[in-house]
Design an enzyme around this catalytic site. Structure first.
Site, PDB file in Angstrom:
ATOM      1  N   SER A  85      35.645  35.907  33.551  1.00  0.00           N
ATOM      2  CA  SER A  85      36.536  36.718  34.365  1.00  0.00           C
ATOM      3  C   SER A  85      37.743  35.900  34.834  1.00  0.00           C
ATOM      4  O   SER A  85      38.575  35.486  34.032  1.00  0.00           O
ATOM      5  CB  SER A  85      35.750  37.305  35.541  1.00  0.00           C
ATOM      6  OG  SER A  85      36.486  38.316  36.184  1.00  0.00           O
ATOM      7  N   ASP A 117      31.916  47.810  31.671  1.00  0.00           N
ATOM      8  CA  ASP A 117      32.495  46.910  32.664  1.00  0.00           C
ATOM      9  C   ASP A 117      33.503  47.665  33.519  1.00  0.00           C
ATOM     10  O   ASP A 117      34.549  48.085  33.040  1.00  0.00           O
ATOM     11  CB  ASP A 117      33.172  45.725  31.957  1.00  0.00           C
ATOM     12  CG  ASP A 117      33.566  44.606  32.892  1.00  0.00           C
ATOM     13  OD1 ASP A 117      33.900  44.895  34.055  1.00  0.00           O
ATOM     14  OD2 ASP A 117      33.527  43.431  32.468  1.00  0.00           O
ATOM     15  N   HIS A 156      30.090  44.008  34.021  1.00  0.00           N
ATOM     16  CA  HIS A 156      30.775  42.763  34.365  1.00  0.00           C
ATOM     17  C   HIS A 156      29.804  41.671  34.824  1.00  0.00           C
ATOM     18  O   HIS A 156      29.821  40.554  34.306  1.00  0.00           O
ATOM     19  CB  HIS A 156      31.809  43.037  35.457  1.00  0.00           C
ATOM     20  CG  HIS A 156      32.836  41.959  35.595  1.00  0.00           C
ATOM     21  ND1 HIS A 156      33.797  41.712  34.641  1.00  0.00           N
ATOM     22  CD2 HIS A 156      33.051  41.036  36.571  1.00  0.00           C
ATOM     23  CE1 HIS A 156      34.564  40.711  35.022  1.00  0.00           C
ATOM     24  NE2 HIS A 156      34.132  40.271  36.190  1.00  0.00           N
TER      25      HIS A 156
END
Length: 422
Positions: free
Chosen positions: A187, A364, A395
């Site tokens: 991320s 996600d 995620h």
């Protein structure tokens, strides 16, 4: 439509109350002492730091201190000896970098059978695990006091990418004697490498492979109502919070984190509620039952959230409204002073010359598939873009799922082997 707007407003108000409670109401009870947590029955793993936790499962870890060019002091970990590797380590080293509100702990909280740092170490890679400014392993500075100096918290992904990531790369290479390393970013940990390549010419050449797990660049299509509401609340109220002395948000040991750590281990019912909350945080209408176990949830809330700056969260609020991957937007007048233009400059994704493997999930809610496709279409050396086969993969599964060993590790290992020597 009115109902949706009302729900978003309620989320923003509730978030503001939680933040205020966490940072305006300070008592001797917070952070709660480890001894008290032990007596209350907290899971032992949730009370341990990276070195203690890896040691508990038979891994030997070194602690290293990285100092950035602008004076931030970061703790980095190296898994020196794996439990299940009985031969010479592969080369070059692998540097892992966590995401927003996380720390090095995120790579091990799901345990030896699923934590990606454990899996890589057992596969005989030389694993280094980094931290960034503002989390509980990066809350020190040569001259600034994070409890007193506002300037300590005057950062967002710009400074992390310009200083923290390069300092971490240099430290690993200096201590191992290699000219390049392999990099795994989750991320924000991917987004800050993109910032580095854009803002620090030559540093991309020190990375021979990047593995981007749910990479965050622009987040225009993010579907998480909670994350969107919280970050945009910080964006709108940044000046007000700053005037109140609130510069650090979601810190380890603050009310917010201590509350969830307590709540998630009280009973079977609250454990189940915490599992639902983790899913809701990712995406309002999406769940992945059983992927993140109750045991993992109880451990991770002892380490999450790990803290960041108010400015960084406000920047994420901006990223929800922009179709560009750009620097902080100070407003037209201040942008002219800061950048010489009314709009913030975009980060130069064409400067990301490192070969990239990208893995992402269909479910996600934070890094949407449309934004991943937008990003990868602009990176010059994409080796492969892999949509995780599990249609419910979201995620937080990237770091906390019990299915990591067969959902993403085989692909990660396949590409690391291509860029690794025995």
């Amino acid at each position: 439509m009115t109902s949706k707007r009302l729900n978003t407003f309620n989320i923003i108000v509730l978030s503001a109350v939680v933040v205020a409670a966490g940072y305006l109401i300070r008592t001797p009870w917070f952070p709660i002492k480890r001894e008290l947590k032990q007596s209350l029955g907290y899971p032992k793993d949730s009370l341990l730091n990276f070195t203690e936790l890896t040691g508990r499962y038979g891994y030997s870890t070194e602690e290293h201190t990285v100092v950035t060019e602008d004076g931030y002091i970061l703790t980095m970990f190296r898994i020196a000896k794996a439990k299940n590797c009985h031969k010479r380590k592969r080369s070059p080293p692998v540097l892992m970098m966590h995401g927003l509100l996380l720390s090095a702990d995120t790579w091990i909280d799901s345990g030896p059978n699923a934590g990606l740092a454990y899996l890589l170490s057992d596969a005989c890679y030389d694993v280094w695990v980094g931290n960034i400014r503002g989390n509980h392993y990066g809350r020190r500075h040569i001259t600034l006091n994070p409890d007193k100096d506002k300037k300590f918290w005057d950062f967002y992904i710009e400074e992390i990418g310009k200083y923290d990531v390069p300092a971490s790369i240099d430290y690993v290479l200096d201590n191992t004697g290699f000219e390049k390393l392999n990099y795994i970013g989750f991320s924000q940990g991917s987004g800050t490498l993109f910032v580095m390549c854009s803002e620090r010419p030559g540093y991309c050449d020190k990375v021979q492979l990047m593995i981007a797990l749910a990479p965050a660049s622009r987040q225009y299509h993010s579907q998480s109502t909670i994350f969107r509401g919280i970050t945009q609340m910080f964006e709108k109220l940044e000046d007000a919070f700053s005037l109140c002395g609130l510069h650090e948000v979601f810190a380890t040991g603050a009310f917010t984190q201590e509350f969830f750590a307590f709540f998630c281990q009280v009973s079977d019912m609250t454990e189940a509620m915490c599992e639902v909350f983790m899913s809701v945080f990712d995406q309002v209408d999406a769940f992945h039952p059983g992927s993140i176990t109750n045991d993992t949830t109880k451990v991770l809330v002892g380490h999450f959230p790990a803290g960041t700056s108010l400015r960084n969260m406000a920047r994420y609020g901006q990223s929800m409204r922009s179709k560009r991957f750009q620097k902080f937007d100070y407003g037209m007048e201040q942008n002219l002073v800061m950048y010489g233009s009314e709009r913030p400059p975009e980060y130069n994704l064409s400067a990301v010359t490192v070969p990239v493997l990208c893995l992402y999930g269909k479910n996600d809610g934070l890094v949407d598939t449309k934004d991943v496709e937008w990003l990868t279409s602009r990176l010059p050396k994409v080796l492969e873009v892999m949509l995780v086969e599990d249609p419910l993969w979201n995620h937080l599964d990237m770091t906390y799922s019990q299915y990591t060993s067969y959902a993403i590790f085989p692909k990660v290992n396949e590409y690391l082997l291509k860029f690794t020597e025995e």
